[in-house]
Design a protein around this motif. Structure first.
Motif, PDB file in Angstrom:
ATOM      1  N   ALA A  84       0.827  -1.209   0.000  1.00 32.99           N
ATOM      2  CA  ALA A  84       0.000   0.000   0.000  1.00 32.99           C
ATOM      3  C   ALA A  84       0.861   1.259   0.000  1.00 32.99           C
ATOM      4  O   ALA A  84       0.570   2.225  -0.718  1.00 32.99           O
ATOM      5  CB  ALA A  84      -0.940  -0.004   1.203  1.00 32.99           C
ATOM      6  N   LEU A  85       1.941   1.247   0.785  1.00 32.22           N
ATOM      7  CA  LEU A  85       2.842   2.403   0.809  1.00 32.22           C
ATOM      8  C   LEU A  85       3.491   2.608  -0.560  1.00 32.22           C
ATOM      9  O   LEU A  85       3.582   3.736  -1.046  1.00 32.22           O
ATOM     10  CB  LEU A  85       3.919   2.229   1.879  1.00 32.22           C
ATOM     11  N   GLN A  88       0.866   4.033  -2.941  1.00 30.72           N
ATOM     12  CA  GLN A  88       0.532   5.418  -2.600  1.00 30.72           C
ATOM     13  C   GLN A  88       1.667   6.381  -2.950  1.00 30.72           C
ATOM     14  O   GLN A  88       1.433   7.465  -3.472  1.00 30.72           O
ATOM     15  CB  GLN A  88       0.204   5.522  -1.109  1.00 30.72           C
ATOM     16  N   SER A  89       2.904   5.992  -2.676  1.00 33.26           N
ATOM     17  CA  SER A  89       4.049   6.893  -2.843  1.00 33.26           C
ATOM     18  C   SER A  89       4.664   6.858  -4.239  1.00 33.26           C
ATOM     19  O   SER A  89       5.355   7.791  -4.637  1.00 33.26           O
ATOM     20  CB  SER A  89       5.139   6.540  -1.834  1.00 33.26           C
ATOM     21  N   CYS A 167       7.607  10.124   2.604  1.00 36.28           N
ATOM     22  CA  CYS A 167       6.212   9.679   2.573  1.00 36.28           C
ATOM     23  C   CYS A 167       5.711   9.610   4.007  1.00 36.28           C
ATOM     24  O   CYS A 167       6.243   8.843   4.809  1.00 36.28           O
ATOM     25  CB  CYS A 167       6.121   8.320   1.894  1.00 36.28           C
ATOM     26  N   GLN A 170       1.373   6.075   6.679  1.00 35.24           N
ATOM     27  CA  GLN A 170       0.275   5.344   6.049  1.00 35.24           C
ATOM     28  C   GLN A 170      -0.146   4.292   7.069  1.00 35.24           C
ATOM     29  O   GLN A 170       0.703   3.554   7.569  1.00 35.24           O
ATOM     30  CB  GLN A 170       0.746   4.651   4.766  1.00 35.24           C
TER      31      GLN A 170
END
Length: 193
Positions: A84-85, A88-89, A167, A170
């Protein structure tokens, strides 16, 4: 290894052409023969992002993953949070070299298994060390009451990298993750040593 793209860049240089590098970081020194660091169309790029521009990607391992988690969290939850990170990033997994957390998590089996599966070094810090990190971080009263510091993932990523937060936190599935970048200064002059 991206063998077809390596061959394409190598063939261009061996044929007397010039391979062009794209880099978001300034590269010190003079490029070697057959290489230019100009703008425009490029043959290879220095990047920490996963986007594919069709060029040979050279990924410096400069990213540090900061992790906070519930006690007893499993490796699968870590993998899902990491995916997910990355999504997202826009960062690529190859840019990471280390995971950092609070010393309360040093023996977490899921976290240790996650690090081992990716070949990441694992470093922990005390609450006092994390609290001393300067910067603007997400704050949680609950995390403060449990760990003694208001944020684990962002602070540990910054402390472990010696760099800057890239980042922010999260959260999901009992895991928090953040990414920081270690200082990086590419230099062509390594050839002269």
């Amino acid at each position: 290894l991206d063998v077809p793209r390596i061959k394409r860049v190598s063939a261009k240089i061996l044929a007397g052409g010039t391979a062009v590098l794209r880099s978001p970081w300034p590269v010190a020194g003079t490029p070697p023969a057959g290489v230019a660091a100009d703008g425009g169309a490029f043959d290879f790029e220095l990047t920490v992002h996963s986007a594919d521009a069709g060029a040979l990607r050279l990924v410096p391992r400069i990213a540090v993953l900061g992790v906070g988690c519930r006690r007893g969290i499993g490796q699968q939850a870590m993998e899902e949070a990491f995916a997910a990170l990355l999504a997202q990033s826009g960062l690529c997994a190859e840019a990471f070299y280390k995971v950092c957390s609070i010393d309360l998590k040093r023996d977490e089996p899921g976290l240790r298994a996650f690090c081992a599966a990716h070949g990441f070094a694992f470093e922990t810090f005390s609450a006092a060390q994390l609290a001393a990190v300067e910067g603007r971080f997400s704050s949680s009263g609950f995390v403060q009451s449990v760990t003694g510091v208001d944020n684990v993932c962002e602070r540990s990523a910054v402390l472990g990298s010696g760099g800057t937060l890239y980042c922010k936190k999260q959260a999901g599935g009992g895991v928090t993750m953040a990414a920081a970048m270690a200082p990086f200064a590419p230099d062509w002059r390594w050839q002269d040593e």
